[in-house]
Design a protein around this motif. Sequence first.
Motif, short mmCIF file in Angstrom:
data_model
loop_
_atom_site.label_atom_id
_atom_site.label_comp_id
_atom_site.label_asym_id
_atom_site.label_seq_id
_atom_site.Cartn_x
_atom_site.Cartn_y
_atom_site.Cartn_z
N ASP A 143 -34.29 -5.09 88.26
CA ASP A 143 -34.66 -6.41 88.75
C ASP A 143 -35.50 -7.16 87.72
O ASP A 143 -35.57 -8.39 87.75
N LEU A 144 -36.14 -6.43 86.82
CA LEU A 144 -37.00 -7.02 85.79
C LEU A 144 -36.95 -6.13 84.56
O LEU A 144 -36.95 -4.90 84.67
N VAL A 145 -36.93 -6.75 83.39
CA VAL A 145 -36.97 -6.02 82.13
C VAL A 145 -37.89 -6.76 81.17
O VAL A 145 -37.85 -7.99 81.10
N PHE A 146 -38.75 -6.03 80.48
CA PHE A 146 -39.64 -6.68 79.52
C PHE A 146 -39.77 -5.84 78.26
O PHE A 146 -39.45 -4.64 78.24
N PHE A 147 -40.27 -6.49 77.19
CA PHE A 147 -40.23 -5.94 75.84
C PHE A 147 -41.62 -5.85 75.24
O PHE A 147 -42.58 -6.41 75.76
N PRO A 148 -41.76 -5.15 74.09
CA PRO A 148 -43.07 -5.00 73.45
C PRO A 148 -43.64 -6.31 72.92
O PRO A 148 -42.97 -7.34 72.85
N GLU A 149 -44.89 -6.23 72.48
CA GLU A 149 -45.61 -7.38 71.93
C GLU A 149 -44.84 -7.98 70.74
O GLU A 149 -44.42 -7.26 69.83
N LEU A 150 -44.67 -9.30 70.78
CA LEU A 150 -43.98 -10.04 69.70
C LEU A 150 -42.64 -9.42 69.34
O LEU A 150 -42.26 -9.32 68.17
N SER A 151 -41.90 -9.04 70.36
CA SER A 151 -40.66 -8.28 70.14
C SER A 151 -39.59 -9.06 69.40
O SER A 151 -38.75 -8.45 68.72
N LEU A 152 -39.58 -10.38 69.50
CA LEU A 152 -38.52 -11.15 68.83
C LEU A 152 -38.78 -11.40 67.35
O LEU A 152 -37.89 -11.89 66.64
N THR A 153 -39.97 -11.06 66.89
CA THR A 153 -40.28 -11.23 65.46
C THR A 153 -40.79 -9.95 64.81
O THR A 153 -40.80 -9.83 63.58
N VAL A 163 -51.55 -20.15 66.15
CA VAL A 163 -50.43 -19.61 66.92
C VAL A 163 -51.00 -18.71 68.01
O VAL A 163 -52.05 -18.09 67.83
N GLN A 164 -50.30 -18.65 69.13
CA GLN A 164 -50.66 -17.72 70.19
C GLN A 164 -49.69 -16.54 70.22
O GLN A 164 -48.52 -16.68 69.85
N ILE A 165 -50.20 -15.38 70.64
CA ILE A 165 -49.33 -14.21 70.87
C ILE A 165 -48.75 -14.38 72.26
O ILE A 165 -49.44 -14.22 73.28
N GLY A 166 -47.49 -14.74 72.31
CA GLY A 166 -46.91 -15.16 73.58
C GLY A 166 -45.83 -14.25 74.12
O GLY A 166 -45.30 -13.37 73.43
N MET A 167 -45.52 -14.50 75.38
CA MET A 167 -44.33 -13.96 76.03
C MET A 167 -43.66 -15.13 76.75
O MET A 167 -44.33 -15.98 77.33
N ILE A 168 -42.34 -15.14 76.68
CA ILE A 168 -41.56 -16.11 77.44
C ILE A 168 -40.87 -15.35 78.57
O ILE A 168 -40.25 -14.31 78.34
N TRP A 169 -41.02 -15.88 79.77
CA TRP A 169 -40.47 -15.22 80.97
C TRP A 169 -39.36 -16.09 81.58
O TRP A 169 -39.53 -17.29 81.75
N PHE A 170 -38.25 -15.43 81.87
CA PHE A 170 -37.08 -16.09 82.44
C PHE A 170 -36.82 -15.50 83.82
O PHE A 170 -36.72 -14.28 83.98
N GLU A 171 -36.71 -16.38 84.80
CA GLU A 171 -36.36 -15.97 86.16
C GLU A 171 -35.07 -16.66 86.56
O GLU A 171 -34.78 -17.78 86.10
N PRO A 172 -34.26 -16.04 87.42
CA PRO A 172 -32.97 -16.63 87.77
C PRO A 172 -33.10 -18.04 88.33
O PRO A 172 -33.86 -18.29 89.27
N LYS A 173 -32.38 -18.96 87.68
CA LYS A 173 -32.28 -20.34 88.15
C LYS A 173 -33.64 -20.99 88.41
O LYS A 173 -33.84 -21.74 89.37
N THR A 174 -34.58 -20.67 87.50
CA THR A 174 -35.95 -21.17 87.60
C THR A 174 -36.39 -21.60 86.21
O THR A 174 -36.05 -20.94 85.22
N PRO A 175 -37.19 -22.66 86.08
CA PRO A 175 -37.69 -23.02 84.75
C PRO A 175 -38.47 -21.87 84.12
O PRO A 175 -39.22 -21.16 84.79
N ARG A 176 -38.28 -21.67 82.82
CA ARG A 176 -38.94 -20.56 82.14
C ARG A 176 -40.44 -20.77 82.05
O ARG A 176 -40.94 -21.90 82.10
N HIS A 177 -41.18 -19.66 81.91
CA HIS A 177 -42.64 -19.68 81.84
C HIS A 177 -43.08 -19.07 80.51
O HIS A 177 -42.41 -18.21 79.94
#
Length: 245
Positions: free
Chosen positions: A35-45, A90-104
């Motif tokens: 139902d939810l999956v998340f990744f390590p700190e700064l995972s996309l870079t 710069v901030q150490i961020g996470m972007i959160w995506f929920e189904p059919k909801t604006p991202r946070h």
Amino acid sequence: MKISAVQLQSFTGDIASNIAKHLDFIKVAAAQGADLVFFPELSLTGYEPGLVQALATDITDPRLDIFQQYSDTHNIVIGVGLPIPAASKVQIGMIWFEPKTPRHSYAKQQLHSDELPFFVAGDRQLVLTTSAHKLVPAICYESLQPNHADHAASLGVDVYLASVAKPATGMAKAILHYPAIARQHNMHVIMSDAIGPCDNFTSVGQSAVWNNQGELLMQMDSNSEGILMVDTVSGKANVYDPAFC
């Protein structure tokens, strides 16, 4: 609720390759019913403070649209790590995506002293609410500060999502701290750690989950990529290797 913490080694500074790799893990997590999956700190870079000025991007970056599509298609919440622009730093961020909801977006609120030359702190706590749980993200150093979990508990949170990049010394502290806050606040604690080179240290993996009594349900090793999934109803946890799924 089935919650998945991904353990992986990011490609340093290569957002496009990391997006593709993240999607492979998300596909496997979704296929296993997450139902939810998340990744390590700064995972996309990768955790590379010296590179973040050049790599930082905001929540509207069209390269991130694919995560929203996956969230909508698979009915899954997704959290990825990314440096976010903030004034001149710069901030150490996470972007959160929920189904059919604006991202946070969420930004690490408590920084280690080594991070201060590169980053500025966030100023608000994101709370993710589902039909089953209230969940908060906590990013590495702040997740070892008792007041962060105390504040989460005061918000009625019962699942604590620690997104980290930790060397061996940090991991030694984490495996003592996380079960303690799980017991104190009656919350599940799920940690997603990176593996491999990060800045001037090596992240040691060992992603893990503790139930709301502080009992360790499952822990990964220091070298393998994979998905650690816990079912908060049954209390059972498993590890999935994307290479064999």
